[in-house]
Design an enzyme around this catalytic site. Structure first.
Site, PDB file in Angstrom:
ATOM      1  N   SER A 152       1.015  -1.094  -0.086  1.00 12.54           N
ATOM      2  CA  SER A 152       0.023  -0.104   0.060  1.00 12.54           C
ATOM      3  C   SER A 152       1.014   1.316  -0.098  1.00 12.54           C
ATOM      4  CB  SER A 152      -0.946   0.187   1.171  1.00 12.54           C
ATOM      5  OG  SER A 152      -1.614   1.302   1.573  1.00 12.54           O
ATOM      6  N   TYR A 157      -2.289  -1.171  10.318  1.00 10.21           N
ATOM      7  CA  TYR A 157      -2.267  -1.458   8.810  1.00 10.21           C
ATOM      8  C   TYR A 157      -0.899  -0.915   8.302  1.00 10.21           C
ATOM      9  CZ  TYR A 157      -4.050  -1.082   4.034  1.00 10.21           C
ATOM     10  OH  TYR A 157      -4.179  -1.304   2.748  1.00 10.21           O
TER      11      TYR A 157
HETATM   12  P1  NAD Z   1     -11.308  -6.434  -0.486  1.00 11.26           P
HETATM   13  O1  NAD Z   1     -11.939  -6.381   0.980  1.00 11.26           O
HETATM   14  O2  NAD Z   1     -12.381  -6.166  -1.479  1.00 11.26           O
HETATM   15  O3  NAD Z   1     -10.729  -7.896  -0.581  1.00 11.26           O
HETATM   16  C1  NAD Z   1      -9.830  -8.324   0.345  1.00 11.26           C
HETATM   17  C2  NAD Z   1      -9.753  -9.882   0.200  1.00 11.26           C
HETATM   18  O4  NAD Z   1      -8.987 -10.429   1.220  1.00 11.26           O
HETATM   19  C3  NAD Z   1     -11.200 -10.646   0.139  1.00 11.26           C
HETATM   20  O5  NAD Z   1     -11.320 -11.536  -0.899  1.00 11.26           O
HETATM   21  C4  NAD Z   1     -11.393 -11.084   1.361  1.00 11.26           C
HETATM   22  O6  NAD Z   1     -12.314 -12.308   1.474  1.00 11.26           O
HETATM   23  C5  NAD Z   1     -10.033 -11.437   1.702  1.00 11.26           C
HETATM   24  N1  NAD Z   1      -9.630 -12.046   3.268  1.00 11.26           N
HETATM   25  C6  NAD Z   1      -9.668 -11.171   4.018  1.00 11.26           C
HETATM   26  N2  NAD Z   1      -9.386 -11.571   5.220  1.00 11.26           N
HETATM   27  C7  NAD Z   1      -9.209 -12.670   4.885  1.00 11.26           C
HETATM   28  C8  NAD Z   1      -8.514 -14.192   5.711  1.00 11.26           C
HETATM   29  N3  NAD Z   1      -8.428 -13.947   7.057  1.00 11.26           N
HETATM   30  N4  NAD Z   1      -8.336 -15.030   5.013  1.00 11.26           N
HETATM   31  C9  NAD Z   1      -8.398 -15.209   3.722  1.00 11.26           C
HETATM   32  N5  NAD Z   1      -8.931 -14.371   2.958  1.00 11.26           N
HETATM   33  C10 NAD Z   1      -9.327 -13.056   3.542  1.00 11.26           C
HETATM   34  O7  NAD Z   1     -10.033  -5.379  -0.288  1.00 11.26           O
HETATM   35  P2  NAD Z   1      -9.271  -4.598  -1.519  1.00 11.26           P
HETATM   36  O8  NAD Z   1      -9.467  -3.301  -1.448  1.00 11.26           O
HETATM   37  O9  NAD Z   1      -9.435  -5.307  -2.846  1.00 11.26           O
HETATM   38  O10 NAD Z   1      -7.797  -4.939  -0.739  1.00 11.26           O
HETATM   39  C11 NAD Z   1      -6.685  -6.007  -1.240  1.00 11.26           C
HETATM   40  C12 NAD Z   1      -5.420  -5.785  -0.689  1.00 11.26           C
HETATM   41  O11 NAD Z   1      -4.974  -4.408  -1.432  1.00 11.26           O
HETATM   42  C13 NAD Z   1      -5.323  -5.574   0.576  1.00 11.26           C
HETATM   43  O12 NAD Z   1      -4.183  -6.274   1.085  1.00 11.26           O
HETATM   44  C14 NAD Z   1      -5.459  -4.243   0.552  1.00 11.26           C
HETATM   45  O13 NAD Z   1      -4.782  -3.629   2.095  1.00 11.26           O
HETATM   46  C15 NAD Z   1      -4.551  -3.398  -0.477  1.00 11.26           C
HETATM   47  N6  NAD Z   1      -4.884  -2.285  -0.761  1.00 11.26           N
HETATM   48  C16 NAD Z   1      -6.227  -1.618  -1.073  1.00 11.26           C
HETATM   49  C17 NAD Z   1      -6.461  -0.452  -1.126  1.00 11.26           C
HETATM   50  C18 NAD Z   1      -7.694   0.197  -1.550  1.00 11.26           C
HETATM   51  O14 NAD Z   1      -7.628   1.484  -1.722  1.00 11.26           O
HETATM   52  N7  NAD Z   1      -8.639  -0.654  -1.881  1.00 11.26           N
HETATM   53  C19 NAD Z   1      -5.440   0.405  -1.285  1.00 11.26           C
HETATM   54  C20 NAD Z   1      -4.052  -0.012  -0.963  1.00 11.26           C
HETATM   55  C21 NAD Z   1      -3.815  -1.324  -0.713  1.00 11.26           C
END
Ligand code: NAD
Length: 264
Positions: free
Chosen positions: A146, A159
């Site tokens: 991130s 985080y």
């Molecule tokens: P999201 O909530 O849409 O997806 C998260 C995924 O992780 C889902 O499939 C969920 O079921 C899975 N998950 C959560 N806990 C779990 C567990 N204990 N075991 C197995 N699976 C689990 O979120 P996203 O926004 O797509 O985020 C994906 C990644 O990108 C994360 O690591 C997040 O920190 C990172 N990220 C997101 C953003 C953003 O703005 N959306 C920005 C920077 C980084």
């Protein structure tokens, strides 16, 4: 689409929604055999398996329900992927959760869960998948960190700590595999348009009594100079580049995709 990943296999954690789903779909469209992982309603998981399976030319993509907060489940997921796909050539550590509170009020169980899922699971998955990559003399590891892996924001102690740790681990693994045809890189997105992220705009506008556009640009995307969401597909394309032809020289990088956030 160019079949740049034909013959490759990929395990993508947290791929039932959001960024992970976008990466899994793009990899499948590029010719990879992928295994999905993550939580969700049974019908949502079935839909993702069918959609990504169709891109792979099968009825449904293989899926692991592993809870990544549990090291043994992470190890089993890698074994299951090797059994279902024949190998894990590409590992994308994407699953993650968020919780926001001041450090002196941050619940211990939320802190432990974020460290376990967002950081420690990456270690356990890499440790389990790397021997197979070494044996086949090819591998790609992509850790979805991130912008908060490179800079901090208040209220996000777990985080920010977990994502900084992911970037550090990425560099360490990269150095250890540097002489092999294996790479380990991190992607550092800013705010990405996912259903959960987008759902924050309405309540934020209400709480501050401003329009949704103002809430988006001035509050949620305060630190993102482009003042627009990064799209899931943009992150997926960066993740595709890192595992496709010509990517072997990129190792130990923490690549920003954040509309200029880190430039400020
Ligand atoms: P999201 O909530 O849409 O997806 C998260 C995924 O992780 C889902 O499939 C969920 O079921 C899975 N998950 C959560 N806990 C779990 C567990 N204990 N075991 C197995 N699976 C689990 O979120 P996203 O926004 O797509 O985020 C994906 C990644 O990108 C994360 O690591 C997040 O920190 C990172 N990220 C997101 C953003 C953003 O703005 N959306 C920005 C920077 C980084």
């Amino acid at each position: 689409m160019e079949q740049s990943l034909a013959g490759r296999t990929a395990l993508i954690t947290g791929s039932t929604s959001g960024i992970g789903h976008g990466i899994a779909l793009l990899y499948a469209q590029a010719g990879a055999k992928v295994m999905l992982n993550g939580f969700g309603k049974p019908e949502e998981i079935a839909r993702a398996r069918a959609e990504i399976g169709a891109a792979m030319g099968v009825a449904e993509a293989p899926y692991s329900a592993a809870d990544l907060s549990k090291p043994e489940a992470v190890r089993q997921m890698v074994k299951d992927a090797e059994a279902a796909l024949g190998s894990v050539d590409i590992l994308v550590n994407n699953a993650g959760i968020q919780f926001v509170a001041p450090v002196d009020e941050f619940p211990d169980d939320k802190f432990d869960a974020i460290i376990a899922i967002n950081f420690a699971s990456n270690f356990h998955a890499i440790k389990a998948a790397l021997p197979g990559m070494k044996a086949r003399n090819w591998g790609r590891i992509v850790n979805i960190a991130s912008a908060h892996g490179l800079v901090a924001s208040p209220q996000k102690v777990a985080y920010v700590s977990a994502k900084h740790a992911v970037v550090g681990m990425t560099k360490t693994v990269a150095l250890e595999v540097a002489k092999l045809p294996i790479t380990c890189n991190a992607i550092c997105p800013g705010f990405v348009r996912t259903p959960l992220a987008e759902a924050q705009v309405g309540p934020l506008a209400k709480a501050h009594n401003v329009s949704e556009q103002a809430a988006l640009e001035d509050l949620l995307l305060e630190k993102q100079p482009s003042k627009r969401w990064i799209e899931v597909d943009e992150v997926a394309r960066m993740a595709l580049y890192l595992v496709g032809p010509g990517s072997g020289g990129v190792n130990g990088a923490a690549l920003s995709i954040d509309g200029g956030w880190l430039a400020a």
